[in-house]
Design a protein around this motif. Structure first.
Motif, mmCIF file in Angstrom:
data_model
loop_
_atom_site.group_PDB
_atom_site.id
_atom_site.type_symbol
_atom_site.label_atom_id
_atom_site.label_comp_id
_atom_site.label_asym_id
_atom_site.label_seq_id
_atom_site.Cartn_x
_atom_site.Cartn_y
_atom_site.Cartn_z
ATOM 1 N N LEU A 187 5.824 -4.148 6.892
ATOM 2 C CA LEU A 187 6.793 -3.661 5.917
ATOM 3 C C LEU A 187 7.771 -4.761 5.508
ATOM 4 C CD1 LEU A 187 7.458 -0.108 7.357
ATOM 5 C CD2 LEU A 187 6.346 -0.653 5.177
ATOM 6 N N PHE A 188 8.153 -5.609 6.442
ATOM 7 C CA PHE A 188 9.037 -6.719 6.110
ATOM 8 C C PHE A 188 8.359 -7.679 5.142
ATOM 9 C CE2 PHE A 188 10.667 -11.010 6.799
ATOM 10 C CZ PHE A 188 11.986 -10.808 6.432
ATOM 11 N N MET A 189 7.072 -7.963 5.375
ATOM 12 C CA MET A 189 6.340 -8.838 4.459
ATOM 13 C C MET A 189 6.297 -8.227 3.062
ATOM 14 S SD MET A 189 3.213 -10.570 6.595
ATOM 15 C CE MET A 189 2.551 -9.125 7.380
ATOM 16 N N ILE B 88 -4.329 -10.215 3.011
ATOM 17 C CA ILE B 88 -5.213 -10.635 4.102
ATOM 18 C C ILE B 88 -4.686 -10.128 5.441
ATOM 19 C CG2 ILE B 88 -6.020 -12.677 5.382
ATOM 20 C CD1 ILE B 88 -6.162 -14.075 2.589
ATOM 21 N N ALA B 89 -3.367 -10.132 5.625
ATOM 22 C CA ALA B 89 -2.777 -9.619 6.868
ATOM 23 C C ALA B 89 -3.120 -8.149 7.058
ATOM 24 C CB ALA B 89 -1.264 -9.819 6.869
ATOM 25 N N MET B 90 -3.107 -7.374 5.975
ATOM 26 C CA MET B 90 -3.494 -5.957 6.075
ATOM 27 C C MET B 90 -4.958 -5.836 6.488
ATOM 28 S SD MET B 90 -1.049 -3.772 5.533
ATOM 29 C CE MET B 90 -1.695 -2.257 4.856
ATOM 30 N N GLY B 91 -5.814 -6.666 5.927
ATOM 31 C CA GLY B 91 -7.228 -6.647 6.303
ATOM 32 C C GLY B 91 -7.458 -7.047 7.746
ATOM 33 N N ARG B 92 -6.741 -8.071 8.189
ATOM 34 C CA ARG B 92 -6.868 -8.506 9.585
ATOM 35 C C ARG B 92 -6.378 -7.428 10.539
ATOM 36 N NH1 ARG B 92 -4.284 -13.537 11.319
ATOM 37 N NH2 ARG B 92 -5.810 -13.397 12.979
ATOM 38 N N ASP B 93 -5.287 -6.760 10.184
ATOM 39 C CA ASP B 93 -4.762 -5.708 11.049
ATOM 40 C C ASP B 93 -5.741 -4.541 11.126
ATOM 41 O OD1 ASP B 93 -2.552 -4.771 12.725
ATOM 42 O OD2 ASP B 93 -2.329 -3.217 11.195
ATOM 43 N N LYS B 94 -6.375 -4.214 10.023
ATOM 44 C CA LYS B 94 -7.373 -3.142 10.018
ATOM 45 C C LYS B 94 -8.551 -3.524 10.917
ATOM 46 C CE LYS B 94 -9.614 0.529 8.622
ATOM 47 N NZ LYS B 94 -9.132 1.899 8.675
ATOM 48 N N LYS C 171 5.436 6.201 5.819
ATOM 49 C CA LYS C 171 6.299 5.067 5.514
ATOM 50 C C LYS C 171 5.565 3.994 4.716
ATOM 51 C CE LYS C 171 6.439 3.934 10.306
ATOM 52 N NZ LYS C 171 7.101 3.296 11.421
ATOM 53 N N PHE C 172 4.229 3.983 4.763
ATOM 54 C CA PHE C 172 3.455 3.067 3.932
ATOM 55 C C PHE C 172 3.078 3.702 2.603
ATOM 56 C CE2 PHE C 172 3.111 0.938 7.940
ATOM 57 C CZ PHE C 172 3.069 -0.397 7.609
ATOM 58 N N VAL C 173 2.687 4.967 2.631
ATOM 59 C CA VAL C 173 2.275 5.658 1.406
ATOM 60 C C VAL C 173 3.436 5.721 0.419
ATOM 61 C CG1 VAL C 173 1.482 7.867 0.476
ATOM 62 C CG2 VAL C 173 0.474 6.974 2.563
ATOM 63 N N VAL C 174 4.626 5.988 0.921
ATOM 64 C CA VAL C 174 5.815 6.054 0.071
ATOM 65 C C VAL C 174 6.478 4.680 -0.024
ATOM 66 C CG1 VAL C 174 8.116 7.080 -0.155
ATOM 67 C CG2 VAL C 174 6.203 8.474 0.617
ATOM 68 N N GLY C 175 6.501 3.969 1.086
ATOM 69 C CA GLY C 175 7.229 2.706 1.153
ATOM 70 C C GLY C 175 6.631 1.585 0.331
ATOM 71 N N PRO D 235 2.697 -5.610 14.121
ATOM 72 C CA PRO D 235 3.618 -4.465 14.123
ATOM 73 C C PRO D 235 3.873 -3.934 12.708
ATOM 74 C CG PRO D 235 4.482 -6.250 15.474
ATOM 75 C CD PRO D 235 3.287 -6.791 14.757
ATOM 76 N N GLU D 236 4.025 -2.619 12.609
ATOM 77 C CA GLU D 236 4.283 -2.003 11.307
ATOM 78 C C GLU D 236 5.529 -2.574 10.663
ATOM 79 O OE1 GLU D 236 4.413 2.234 11.714
ATOM 80 O OE2 GLU D 236 2.233 2.393 11.888
#
Length: 98
Positions: free
Chosen positions: A42-44, A20-26, A68-72, A37-38
């Motif tokens: 990433l920490f989550m 949900i956090a990813m959706g809200r950020d989008k 960093k997201f695609v690989v991370g 913040p990115e």
């Protein structure tokens, strides 16, 4: 309720929150508002939310251009499973680690 069931319930709730956090950020990105913040995202993901992070990235098409997201995100899923396996093993065999 067994500790494994409790863990699984908490794990699903946490990954849902990260999703949900990813959706809200989008959504906030589209509206040109304050963003998460990115490093926080990433920490989550590192804090056992890798599946939610990766799922949110794919469903919302968010952060897909950031390496960093695609690989991370997939690496964080692997790290999450390794941590879960380690602590399950440690608890199952009663290793005195801490």
């Amino acid at each position: 309720m067994s500790s494994l069931k409790v863990f699984l319930v908490v794990y699903v709730i946490w990954n849902s929150y990260v999703f949900i956090a990813m959706g809200r950020d989008k959504r906030r990105a589209r509206l040109h508002r304050w963003r998460i913040p990115e490093a926080s995202l990433l920490f989550m993901g590192a804090a056992l939310g890798g599946i939610g992070l990766y799922s949110g990235m794919k469903v919302f098409h968010h952060k897909t251009a950031h390496s960093k997201f695609v690989v991370g995100a997939p690496l964080l899923i692997l790290l999450n499973f390794l941590l879960i396996g380690f602590f399950y093993y440690a608890g199952h065999y009663r290793l005195n680690l801490f």
